[in-house]
Design a protein around this motif. Structure first.
Motif, PDB file in Angstrom:
ATOM      1  N   GLY A  76       0.799  -1.220   0.000  1.00  0.00           N
ATOM      2  CA  GLY A  76       0.000   0.000   0.000  1.00  0.00           C
ATOM      3  C   GLY A  76       0.829   1.265   0.000  1.00  0.00           C
ATOM      4  O   GLY A  76       0.325   2.349   0.314  1.00  0.00           O
ATOM      5  N   VAL A  77       2.108   1.157  -0.370  1.00  0.00           N
ATOM      6  CA  VAL A  77       2.991   2.329  -0.386  1.00  0.00           C
ATOM      7  C   VAL A  77       3.281   2.719  -1.832  1.00  0.00           C
ATOM      8  O   VAL A  77       3.844   1.941  -2.597  1.00  0.00           O
ATOM      9  N   ASP A  78       2.890   3.925  -2.183  1.00  0.00           N
ATOM     10  CA  ASP A  78       3.164   4.495  -3.501  1.00  0.00           C
ATOM     11  C   ASP A  78       4.402   5.375  -3.372  1.00  0.00           C
ATOM     12  O   ASP A  78       4.456   6.247  -2.492  1.00  0.00           O
ATOM     13  N   VAL A  79       5.392   5.174  -4.230  1.00  0.00           N
ATOM     14  CA  VAL A  79       6.635   5.945  -4.104  1.00  0.00           C
ATOM     15  C   VAL A  79       6.406   7.444  -4.267  1.00  0.00           C
ATOM     16  O   VAL A  79       7.219   8.252  -3.808  1.00  0.00           O
ATOM     17  N   ALA A  80       5.310   7.825  -4.922  1.00  0.00           N
ATOM     18  CA  ALA A  80       5.030   9.245  -5.104  1.00  0.00           C
ATOM     19  C   ALA A  80       4.350   9.864  -3.885  1.00  0.00           C
ATOM     20  O   ALA A  80       4.190  11.081  -3.815  1.00  0.00           O
ATOM     21  N   ASP A  81       3.966   9.025  -2.926  1.00  0.00           N
ATOM     22  CA  ASP A  81       3.249   9.499  -1.742  1.00  0.00           C
ATOM     23  C   ASP A  81       4.242   9.908  -0.656  1.00  0.00           C
ATOM     24  O   ASP A  81       4.941   9.065  -0.081  1.00  0.00           O
ATOM     25  N   GLU A  82       4.298  11.181  -0.371  1.00  0.00           N
ATOM     26  CA  GLU A  82       5.262  11.710   0.595  1.00  0.00           C
ATOM     27  C   GLU A  82       5.113  11.059   1.965  1.00  0.00           C
ATOM     28  O   GLU A  82       6.095  10.581   2.556  1.00  0.00           O
ATOM     29  N   VAL A  83       3.903  11.023   2.480  1.00  0.00           N
ATOM     30  CA  VAL A  83       3.676  10.498   3.829  1.00  0.00           C
ATOM     31  C   VAL A  83       3.970   9.004   3.890  1.00  0.00           C
ATOM     32  O   VAL A  83       4.592   8.514   4.848  1.00  0.00           O
ATOM     33  N   GLY A  84       3.547   8.268   2.863  1.00  0.00           N
ATOM     34  CA  GLY A  84       3.780   6.828   2.844  1.00  0.00           C
ATOM     35  C   GLY A  84       5.258   6.479   2.880  1.00  0.00           C
ATOM     36  O   GLY A  84       5.687   5.582   3.620  1.00  0.00           O
ATOM     37  N   ILE A  85       6.059   7.186   2.089  1.00  0.00           N
ATOM     38  CA  ILE A  85       7.507   6.937   2.071  1.00  0.00           C
ATOM     39  C   ILE A  85       8.140   7.359   3.394  1.00  0.00           C
ATOM     40  O   ILE A  85       9.002   6.656   3.948  1.00  0.00           O
ATOM     41  N   ASN A  86       7.722   8.498   3.922  1.00  0.00           N
ATOM     42  CA  ASN A  86       8.261   8.956   5.212  1.00  0.00           C
ATOM     43  C   ASN A  86       8.017   7.920   6.308  1.00  0.00           C
ATOM     44  O   ASN A  86       8.923   7.586   7.088  1.00  0.00           O
ATOM     45  N   ASN A  87       6.791   7.422   6.360  1.00  0.00           N
ATOM     46  CA  ASN A  87       6.442   6.452   7.402  1.00  0.00           C
ATOM     47  C   ASN A  87       7.196   5.142   7.217  1.00  0.00           C
ATOM     48  O   ASN A  87       7.611   4.503   8.193  1.00  0.00           O
ATOM     49  N   MET A  88       7.374   4.728   5.965  1.00  0.00           N
ATOM     50  CA  MET A  88       8.092   3.483   5.704  1.00  0.00           C
ATOM     51  C   MET A  88       9.526   3.569   6.219  1.00  0.00           C
ATOM     52  O   MET A  88      10.011   2.661   6.910  1.00  0.00           O
ATOM     53  N   PHE A  89      10.207   4.669   5.915  1.00  0.00           N
ATOM     54  CA  PHE A  89      11.601   4.782   6.359  1.00  0.00           C
ATOM     55  C   PHE A  89      11.704   4.970   7.871  1.00  0.00           C
ATOM     56  O   PHE A  89      12.714   4.587   8.480  1.00  0.00           O
ATOM     57  N   LYS A  90      10.679   5.523   8.469  1.00  0.00           N
ATOM     58  CA  LYS A  90      10.673   5.627   9.930  1.00  0.00           C
ATOM     59  C   LYS A  90      10.665   4.238  10.561  1.00  0.00           C
ATOM     60  O   LYS A  90      11.417   3.956  11.508  1.00  0.00           O
ATOM     61  N   VAL A  91       9.841   3.345  10.009  1.00  0.00           N
ATOM     62  CA  VAL A  91       9.781   1.970  10.512  1.00  0.00           C
ATOM     63  C   VAL A  91      11.086   1.235  10.214  1.00  0.00           C
ATOM     64  O   VAL A  91      11.601   0.485  11.058  1.00  0.00           O
ATOM     65  N   ILE A  92      11.635   1.443   9.012  1.00  0.00           N
ATOM     66  CA  ILE A  92      12.897   0.785   8.648  1.00  0.00           C
ATOM     67  C   ILE A  92      14.002   1.178   9.625  1.00  0.00           C
ATOM     68  O   ILE A  92      14.789   0.331  10.076  1.00  0.00           O
ATOM     69  N   LYS A  93      14.053   2.454   9.964  1.00  0.00           N
ATOM     70  CA  LYS A  93      15.085   2.914  10.899  1.00  0.00           C
ATOM     71  C   LYS A  93      14.896   2.290  12.274  1.00  0.00           C
ATOM     72  O   LYS A  93      15.868   1.906  12.942  1.00  0.00           O
ATOM     73  N   GLU A  94      13.643   2.169  12.697  1.00  0.00           N
ATOM     74  CA  GLU A  94      13.365   1.567  14.003  1.00  0.00           C
ATOM     75  C   GLU A  94      13.747   0.093  14.032  1.00  0.00           C
ATOM     76  O   GLU A  94      14.262  -0.411  15.032  1.00  0.00           O
ATOM     77  N   GLU A  95      13.514  -0.610  12.921  1.00  0.00           N
ATOM     78  CA  GLU A  95      13.733  -2.054  12.899  1.00  0.00           C
ATOM     79  C   GLU A  95      15.159  -2.444  12.518  1.00  0.00           C
ATOM     80  O   GLU A  95      15.686  -3.444  13.013  1.00  0.00           O
TER      81      GLU A  95
END
Length: 608
Positions: A76-95
């Motif tokens: 459900g993450v579109d690379v053009a979606d600012e919020v979606g990408i931001n949230n994804m990398f936030k989780v990646i950094k946490e994990e």
């Protein structure tokens, strides 16, 4: 003796690799290759089902490799979606803590249509996914990268690999524009990130065996050829309507194909009766025509594939595994150091193209008789003093050459005061309906729209792309890609007879000229490589766009309308010559310019 199975070395053991658009195709192949080499894999995309399947494949691959690699999926993450990408990398950094490698792979086919018929929404979506998606994914990933990090951006051979080598891609104007800019962005990021020890490389694969090509791109291109050229008495509108149904039947069992053709035949027959036409007196006749139409689509699609293969040195398309191997090699520490900041060809394609880039525009004369009585529209989105003055001088030069009318359209209210001596209007140049309405008004009031000159202005070449907020980036993309694309499309449609966008045969023989004056080259005695690289990012979008649009205007639509791109300034860092620009525009607006093969000009590189 029992044969030993081959086990690849865990070259990327423990590395965290983020791959966009990795649920299917090339992205999945790349993910699998890194999994075989011990990496932790982050896959992402818009659809859940393909990602779940890929996750299972990768888990099996990790197990077979004997590594401790993890697989993390974001659906459900579109690379053009600012919020979606931001949230994804936030989780990646946490994990995971850090990101070692980013593979910008996500993409869409975009509209496979002649540029005059595609909607502005389709254009913007394609650019957003290919270009903005790569940009924003890179920027967010950089925040979690350490020295040794790598960004690999996958573009296409159907764009520009450098500013002099253009490869038009008919029916794919927004796609090739975004890809050209993406190549230049990869170069610019390499210069900007060198102090951080992060490498940025782009690669341009050639044709790749994939469902997207065989089931979408080639059939849609074939359908567009037929929509433009016509088929057995069907109008372009009818062909487009039925092919929306028929293309979904490709590869289906015969009963489903027959039923689909029958439904399409019924729909068209009813439409023809309601319009009091009797081209086909029975549904049975229409079914036969549509069966032939579908067969013709398949025939043309196969011909496109065959002709493309003939341009490849060994006649073979790349496999998805070939591309994955290339990407894996580009991430090697030694190789990435050697080719950092480069666009690496991966196509083996010999693509014959006429010379499209020139410098001097010969025969310039401000009193050129062939621009007399023309209606010329000048559009400008820049509010800089330099560009407003340039637009004023161009308008004055055209008026002194006895053009019938000069109309200036500006985006910013305060700028209108600079054009009081001319017919000027305030227009939202980023809004499709507004642009169309003002062009219709010009044609209605003055009888025609013969030529259009659009000035994009410049941007701050000293400002790092890697420091931009999302709104700043989006504004640049709008100004240098989306708005020029919209203005060119609407102007060209206004130069043709009414209804040409729906019935492309009407374009044949239409006349007109559109000129984009793109961003200037950097000015100064000592210009750094970083500044030069930044200055090319949006020039790199306008060049392949211009090349592709002209191929469609001349070879596909059979029109005498041309689009030219003028890029002021030179590599010496000298200020652009306004007098040369005015003279060059006067010549390009004349019909004699149709004899040229060049459509992209660096006029200040010529020594007059």
């Amino acid at each position: 003796m029992k044969a030993q199975s081959f086990r690849p070395s865990l070259k990327f053991n423990g590395k965290i690799v983020v791959i966009t658009g990795s649920g299917t195709g090339i992205g999945q192949a790349i993910a699998k290759k890194f999994a075989e080499n011990g990496a932790h894999i982050v896959i992402m995309g818009r659809r859940r089902e393909p990602l779940e399947l890929t996750s299972a494949i990768l888990s099996d691959t990790v197990k077979a490799a004997g590594s401790t690699g993890k697989v993390r999926s974001f659906h459900g993450v579109d690379v053009a979606d600012e919020v979606g990408i931001n949230n994804m990398f936030k989780v990646i950094k946490e994990e995971f803590g850090t990101v070692d490698i980013i593979i910008n792979n996500a993409g869409v086919s975009g509209p496979v249509k002649v540029f005059t018929s595609a909607t502005h929404a389709e254009f913007k979506e394609c650019v957003a996914i290919h270009l903005t998606g790569a940009f924003w994914t890179s920027l967010q990933g950089i925040k979690s990268m350490e020295r040794g990090g790598k960004i690999i951006t996958i573009a296409t051979f159907f764009t520009e690999e450098n500013r002099y080598e253009q490869r038009p891609y008919r029916f794919r104007a927004p796609y090739t524009s975004a890809q050209g800019s993406k190549n230049r962005l990869a170069e610019a990021l390499a210069w900007e990130l060198v102090e951080k020890g992060i490498k940025s490389i782009a690669t341009n694969p050639g044709p790749v065996h994939s469902d997207r090509i065989y089931k979408t791109v080639y059939p849609k291109a074939a359908a567009e050829f037929l929509r433009i050229g016509g088929y057995q008495g069907l109008t372009s509108i009818e062909i487009e309507r039925v092919l929306t149904i028929l293309l979904q039947l490709l590869g289906q069992p015969e009963p489903i194909v027959s039923e689909g053709i029958r439904e399409a035949a019924n729909e068209i027959s009813k439409s023809q009766k309601s319009n009091s036409t009797d081209s086909f007196s029975s549904v049975a006749k229409m079914e036969a025509v549509l069966s032939g139409l579908l067969a013709k689509v398949q025939e043309i699609a196969e011909k496109i594939q065959f002709n493309t293969a003939k341009m490849i040195v060994d006649g073979e398309f790349l496999t998805q595994d070939d591309v994955a191997n290339m990407v894996l090699n580009l991430c090697d520490d030694v190789i990435s150091k050697l080719i950092n900041g480069r666009v690496v060809p991966n196509d083996r394609v010999f693509y014959p193209v006429k010379p499209l880039v020139g410098t001097a525009i010969l025969g310039t004369n401000l009193l050129h008789p062939k621009i007399k009585d023309k209606v010329v529209v000048i559009t400008i989105t820049s509010s800089s003093e330099k560009d407003l003055d340039r637009a004023n001088k161009i308008a004055a030069a055209l008026s002194s050459s006895n053009v019938k009318q000069v109309v200036i359209l500006a985006k910013n209210p305060a700028d209108l005061t600079r054009f009081r001596g001319f017919h000027s209007h305030l227009v939202n140049l980023s809004e499709e309906k507004s642009v169309r309405m003002i062009f219709e008004t010009v044609r209605s009031k003055f009888g025609s729209l013969d030529a259009l000159i659009h000035l994009t202005g410049d941007y701050d070449y000293d400002l790092p792309f890697s420091s931009l907020a999302r709104a700043q980036w989006d504004s640049l993309v709008d100004n240098f890609i989306n708005i020029p694309g919209l203005i060119v499309k609407e102007a060209v449609n206004m130069m043709a007879p009414e209804g040409a966008a729906d019935e492309p045969v009407k374009f044949r023989g239409s006349k007109g000229v559109v000129v984009i004056i793109g961003p200037d080259a950097p000015v100064g005695k000592k210009i750094s490589g970083t500044v030069r690289a930044r200055s090319e990012v949006f020039r790199g979008a306008l060049r392949p766009y211009t090349a592709t649009v002209n191929q469609e205007l001349a070879d596909v639509l059979g029109s005498d309308i041309r689009l030219y791109l003028v890029l002021p300034g030179n590599i010496e860092g000298e200020p652009p010559d306004t007098e040369m620009l005015k003279n060059s525009l006067t010549h390009l607006l004349s019909v004699s310019s149709l004899k040229r093969s060049e459509v992209i000009f660096y006029i200040d590189e010529s020594k007059s």
